[in-house]
Structures are given as structure tokens and as C-alpha cells.
Scaffold this motif. Sequence first.
Motif, PDB file in Angstrom:
ATOM      1  N   UNK A   1       0.827  -1.209   0.000  1.00 14.27           N
ATOM      2  CA  UNK A   1       0.000   0.000   0.000  1.00 14.27           C
ATOM      3  C   UNK A   1       0.858   1.254   0.000  1.00 14.27           C
ATOM      4  N   UNK A   2       1.963   1.244   0.736  1.00 16.32           N
ATOM      5  CA  UNK A   2       2.837   2.415   0.771  1.00 16.32           C
ATOM      6  C   UNK A   2       3.434   2.698  -0.602  1.00 16.32           C
ATOM      7  N   UNK A   3       3.921   1.659  -1.278  1.00 20.54           N
ATOM      8  CA  UNK A   3       4.497   1.855  -2.603  1.00 20.54           C
ATOM      9  C   UNK A   3       3.427   2.247  -3.621  1.00 20.54           C
ATOM     10  N   UNK A   4       2.233   1.683  -3.495  1.00 24.15           N
ATOM     11  CA  UNK A   4       1.144   2.061  -4.395  1.00 24.15           C
ATOM     12  C   UNK A   4       0.759   3.517  -4.182  1.00 24.15           C
ATOM     13  N   UNK A   5       0.780   3.979  -2.930  1.00 24.03           N
ATOM     14  CA  UNK A   5       0.470   5.382  -2.643  1.00 24.03           C
ATOM     15  C   UNK A   5       1.489   6.307  -3.292  1.00 24.03           C
ATOM     16  N   UNK A   6       2.761   5.960  -3.199  1.00 26.16           N
ATOM     17  CA  UNK A   6       3.813   6.758  -3.838  1.00 26.16           C
ATOM     18  C   UNK A   6       3.591   6.820  -5.346  1.00 26.16           C
ATOM     19  N   UNK A   7       3.297   5.665  -5.939  1.00 28.16           N
ATOM     20  CA  UNK A   7       3.115   5.610  -7.390  1.00 28.16           C
ATOM     21  C   UNK A   7       1.933   6.461  -7.840  1.00 28.16           C
ATOM     22  N   UNK A   8       0.782   6.323  -7.163  1.00 22.93           N
ATOM     23  CA  UNK A   8      -0.418   7.022  -7.614  1.00 22.93           C
ATOM     24  C   UNK A   8      -0.386   8.507  -7.265  1.00 22.93           C
TER      25      UNK A   8
ATOM     26  N   UNK B   1      -2.692  18.995 -17.465  1.00 23.79           N
ATOM     27  CA  UNK B   1      -4.093  19.379 -17.650  1.00 23.79           C
ATOM     28  C   UNK B   1      -5.028  18.181 -17.653  1.00 23.79           C
ATOM     29  N   UNK B   2      -4.664  17.151 -16.911  1.00 19.01           N
ATOM     30  CA  UNK B   2      -5.541  15.994 -16.819  1.00 19.01           C
ATOM     31  C   UNK B   2      -6.580  16.182 -15.729  1.00 19.01           C
ATOM     32  N   UNK B   3      -7.437  15.174 -15.519  1.00 17.31           N
ATOM     33  CA  UNK B   3      -8.469  15.283 -14.481  1.00 17.31           C
ATOM     34  C   UNK B   3      -7.840  15.273 -13.087  1.00 17.31           C
ATOM     35  N   UNK B   4      -8.517  15.934 -12.146  1.00 17.95           N
ATOM     36  CA  UNK B   4      -8.054  15.991 -10.755  1.00 17.95           C
ATOM     37  C   UNK B   4      -8.856  15.005  -9.915  1.00 17.95           C
ATOM     38  N   UNK B   5      -8.149  14.202  -9.151  1.00 16.85           N
ATOM     39  CA  UNK B   5      -8.810  13.252  -8.257  1.00 16.85           C
ATOM     40  C   UNK B   5      -8.866  13.830  -6.850  1.00 16.85           C
ATOM     41  N   UNK B   6      -9.913  13.491  -6.127  1.00 19.79           N
ATOM     42  CA  UNK B   6     -10.009  13.892  -4.727  1.00 19.79           C
ATOM     43  C   UNK B   6      -9.219  12.907  -3.867  1.00 19.79           C
ATOM     44  N   UNK B   7      -9.046  13.258  -2.606  1.00 23.38           N
ATOM     45  CA  UNK B   7      -8.345  12.379  -1.683  1.00 23.38           C
ATOM     46  C   UNK B   7      -9.065  11.042  -1.576  1.00 23.38           C
ATOM     47  N   UNK B   8     -10.373  11.068  -1.427  1.00 20.80           N
ATOM     48  CA  UNK B   8     -11.139   9.821  -1.288  1.00 20.80           C
ATOM     49  C   UNK B   8     -11.078   8.982  -2.563  1.00 20.80           C
ATOM     50  N   UNK B   9     -11.186   9.635  -3.730  1.00 18.31           N
ATOM     51  CA  UNK B   9     -11.165   8.893  -4.992  1.00 18.31           C
ATOM     52  C   UNK B   9      -9.822   8.205  -5.206  1.00 18.31           C
ATOM     53  N   UNK B  10      -8.744   8.931  -4.934  1.00 19.84           N
ATOM     54  CA  UNK B  10      -7.418   8.350  -5.123  1.00 19.84           C
ATOM     55  C   UNK B  10      -7.163   7.232  -4.117  1.00 19.84           C
ATOM     56  N   UNK B  11      -7.658   7.381  -2.904  1.00 20.41           N
ATOM     57  CA  UNK B  11      -7.491   6.344  -1.881  1.00 20.41           C
ATOM     58  C   UNK B  11      -8.223   5.066  -2.267  1.00 20.41           C
ATOM     59  N   UNK B  12      -9.406   5.220  -2.864  1.00 17.36           N
ATOM     60  CA  UNK B  12     -10.162   4.044  -3.305  1.00 17.36           C
ATOM     61  C   UNK B  12      -9.420   3.310  -4.416  1.00 17.36           C
ATOM     62  N   UNK B  13      -8.819   4.054  -5.344  1.00 14.71           N
ATOM     63  CA  UNK B  13      -8.045   3.430  -6.424  1.00 14.71           C
ATOM     64  C   UNK B  13      -6.887   2.622  -5.833  1.00 14.71           C
ATOM     65  N   UNK B  14      -6.179   3.204  -4.893  1.00 17.38           N
ATOM     66  CA  UNK B  14      -5.041   2.513  -4.269  1.00 17.38           C
ATOM     67  C   UNK B  14      -5.506   1.247  -3.566  1.00 17.38           C
ATOM     68  N   UNK B  15      -6.629   1.353  -2.871  1.00 11.75           N
ATOM     69  CA  UNK B  15      -7.156   0.192  -2.146  1.00 11.75           C
ATOM     70  C   UNK B  15      -7.529  -0.939  -3.107  1.00 11.75           C
ATOM     71  N   UNK B  16      -8.187  -0.593  -4.195  1.00 10.40           N
ATOM     72  CA  UNK B  16      -8.589  -1.614  -5.162  1.00 10.40           C
ATOM     73  C   UNK B  16      -7.381  -2.271  -5.817  1.00 10.40           C
ATOM     74  N   UNK B  17      -6.401  -1.475  -6.198  1.00  5.59           N
ATOM     75  CA  UNK B  17      -5.215  -2.016  -6.882  1.00  5.59           C
ATOM     76  C   UNK B  17      -4.448  -2.950  -5.964  1.00  5.59           C
ATOM     77  N   UNK B  18      -4.258  -2.565  -4.713  1.00  3.90           N
ATOM     78  CA  UNK B  18      -3.511  -3.406  -3.763  1.00  3.90           C
ATOM     79  C   UNK B  18      -4.268  -4.699  -3.494  1.00  3.90           C
ATOM     80  N   UNK B  19      -5.590  -4.612  -3.343  1.00  2.00           N
ATOM     81  CA  UNK B  19      -6.382  -5.811  -3.085  1.00  2.00           C
ATOM     82  C   UNK B  19      -6.319  -6.775  -4.269  1.00  2.00           C
ATOM     83  N   UNK B  20      -6.425  -6.224  -5.474  1.00  2.00           N
ATOM     84  CA  UNK B  20      -6.312  -7.066  -6.663  1.00  2.00           C
ATOM     85  C   UNK B  20      -4.943  -7.710  -6.763  1.00  2.00           C
TER      86      UNK B  20
END
Length: 329
Positions: free
Chosen positions: A284-291, A302-321
Motif C-alpha cells: 500500500x505504501x508503494x502504491x500510494x507513492x506511485x499514484x 491538464x488531466x483530471x483531478x482526483x479527490x483524496x477519497x477517490x485516489x485512496x479508493x483506487x489505491x485500495x482496489x489495486x492493492x487488493x487485486x
Amino acid sequence: MEVLSRLLRRLPRAANFSYHPKCVQLNLTHLVFADDLLVFIRGDLPSVKAVADCLDTFSHFSGLHANPSKTDLYFGGVAETVRDLILDATGNALLVNSVIFGLHTFWGASVLLPKGIAKRIIKLCKDFLWGIDDGWISTYVLKGTSLWDAQQTVSNSWYWNNMKYRTDTMYGYLRTRRPLVPWAPLIHGTGSHPKHSFTGMLVMNNGLPNLDKLISRGMCFINRCVLCECSYEDIPHLFFECEFSKSVLIVVAQWVQMPLGSFSLAQIMQTNLPTRRNVKQHASLLATIYYLWKERNDRSFKGPKSTVDALSIVIRKVVTLRLYGSNVS
């Protein structure tokens, strides 16, 4: 030489001819380089006589004869009695005096070869020796193994046996050896995605092209963190002095129950070394650094901006997978 080459290619049809043991699978009887010729045969009298008859036939029709003073015989693993019989029968009249790159050397010294032709000649010579499927070395020396797995044997030449040893030694000599850094187990531990580990290694080695580094190289003139928009951007700020990255880390740390004594990346790395019990924390720590670095790049271009909650959910899903092979609700 073309006529002689055709006559030599017909040698296997003779009942008394036998291939050289290292040339059977290649159906190889000879090699021609410019005006030099190498003939490969089994070290027995019938095979030698078959070659001698072939040379006599060529001499009868062409009027050309082998020069005894420029002729050499090379024996390997042939009994002395058989060798004496061969020398007596042939009068040492086989022309086998050349090297594998003789053609390239000969023509290169005589005329200016076009670059493409010179490369083609070299490739043909290399393919004969090192061809992946049917090269002489792969067929008779490596025998289906790789260069690194090949064993030294008495049947191989001294040069070949020592070449592998010297290659291994040279690699060890050239390889840079440095003391193991404290965070190495975290980067190279199990559980994390390779791209996450690679990004983490770049962060710890200050290898990411952040704005602070780009300004020092004259490639950028404005240094402003695109995540929090209120401070200069450098590695310590991105990980995790920035309010945005700090908030994401806190959410992820709560999910994996990772203690946070500080928000200094170096201290976090040293206090959260991977074990069998905290593989999830490590990934999770390395995934957080990457994302976080990915989010920074998305916003910079100029890409889309993610919120703290949205980015945290992505990290959680990727690590679980990555760890369990299933998604989370």
C-alpha cells in the motif's frame, strides 16, 4: 572454386566417406574463403581418400593443383597409427588453411566494400558459428543449453572453456557493489507491483523529474506544487509534506493499520520494512507513492483531478487485486 565446392558437396554420396563428428547435423563438408579452402572429414583413411579423389578430379578438369607448401593437415582425436597411414596415402595434399573471417579480411584488404555488404558478410560468419537453431556452437558445444549454463568439458577447446570463465569474472569485476541501503527490503520485497517498486526506488534515489530538479537544469522556471498549490515542489514535499499527499497517506494508513510516527518518507520507509505480517502495508505504501506521482503528472498536463477519497479508493482496489486477486466493495 564454385566447381570444386559442388564436387565436395557430393562427397557424402560416396560409400567410403564419413562426416566430421562435429559436422554431421549441419551436413557440412567444407568452407571456402576467397582462395582458401577448409575440408572437414572423419579422421579415417577411406574418408581422406574420398577427398583426395575429389581433388584429383577437379585438377584433371581444371588444371589447378593444391600447393603442398601451402597445405596443412589438422588432426584431433586420431590415433597415431591412423594418422601415419593418412599422411603416407595423401602426401599431405589437403588444402585446409584459413580462418572463419578470411573472406571478409581478404576482400576488405583488396577493395573498398560497401558498408551493407561488409555487414552482411560478418552476419553470415556469425550465423554459421552462433546461429540460434543450427549454428555450429549451439549444435555441438551448447547442445540446447544457454551460454551461462554450458559446462566445461575436455572435448571443448581451452579457449572456449576459459571464455565463459572470463565472462563471469568480468561481469563480477564490472558490477558496481555498494552497501545495502536500509530501505532496500521495502523496494524489493514481495507483494507490490513492479512499477510501484520502481517508482519507489526512483523516489528514494531522488531520480524523479520533479519541478525542483527541472528548474536546476533550466527546463522550467516556475516551481509550484500542483497537488496543494501552496508550496515549492521537491521530493520531501511530494512525499509527504504536501497536504494533499499527506491526506491520502493517512486514509491508506488507516485502512492497512500502518502506524505513522512522522510524515518523512525516509522515516516511514525505515519503520515499515516488509515482513510476512505487513505485506499489505508495504504494498500500500508503494502504491500510494506511485499514484501520487501519477496524480501529480495528470494535473501537470491538464488531466483530471482526483479527490483524496477517490485516489485512496483506487489505491485500495489495486492493492487488493494485487494481493488477493479480487476486488473490494
